[in-house]
Scaffold this motif. Sequence first.
Motif, mmCIF file in Angstrom:
data_model
loop_
_atom_site.group_PDB
_atom_site.id
_atom_site.type_symbol
_atom_site.label_atom_id
_atom_site.label_comp_id
_atom_site.label_asym_id
_atom_site.label_seq_id
_atom_site.Cartn_x
_atom_site.Cartn_y
_atom_site.Cartn_z
ATOM 1 N N ASP A 91 0.813 -1.218 0.000
ATOM 2 C CA ASP A 91 0.000 0.000 0.000
ATOM 3 C C ASP A 91 0.842 1.262 0.000
ATOM 4 O OD1 ASP A 91 -2.450 -1.295 -0.047
ATOM 5 O OD2 ASP A 91 -2.537 -1.492 2.128
ATOM 6 N N THR A 92 2.082 1.165 -0.531
ATOM 7 C CA THR A 92 2.973 2.324 -0.568
ATOM 8 C C THR A 92 3.533 2.507 -1.975
ATOM 9 O OG1 THR A 92 3.611 1.930 1.728
ATOM 10 C CG2 THR A 92 5.043 3.372 0.448
ATOM 11 N N GLU A 117 1.057 6.664 0.952
ATOM 12 C CA GLU A 117 0.453 5.505 1.594
ATOM 13 C C GLU A 117 -1.022 5.490 1.216
ATOM 14 O OE1 GLU A 117 1.256 5.503 5.809
ATOM 15 O OE2 GLU A 117 3.380 5.955 5.452
#
Length: 141
Positions: A91-92, A117
């Motif tokens: 998720d980055t 993020e």
Amino acid sequence: MHSSGSGPGGSADTPGGPGKDIRQIARALIEAAFSGDIEGAIACCTPDLELRIEGIQTVRGHEGLQHIIEFNTEVSTNIQVEIHHMLAAGDTAAINRTTYLTIGGKEIVLEVGAFFEFRDGLVCRWVDYQDMGVVTRALGH
């Protein structure tokens, strides 16, 4: 706005839907923010967004993002962004970019590392790392 990047593209549809490539959402956010497209930038972000310009300022939420975009378009002209590299894991997402702008008649070049993020397909945290000294001097501080 000039943008180039590396890596697979993913979908160019509206941000946040299932199967969207987070690199493309991060790119869309940068392009919208630096072109003054407040609605487009907000569409990429959660309502509780945290935007941090390391060492300078942290703002929160859609209102904070709008404030940063409005301030940038008020004090800067000739804004161009060149995206060099885009990476993502989980998720980055990370983007290396160069931002070109003019403040008070002074042309400025900023090398920037940005990290994003994500939560539920939208940016919930954006952190920019850059040398803001050149900007604060151009603003007369």
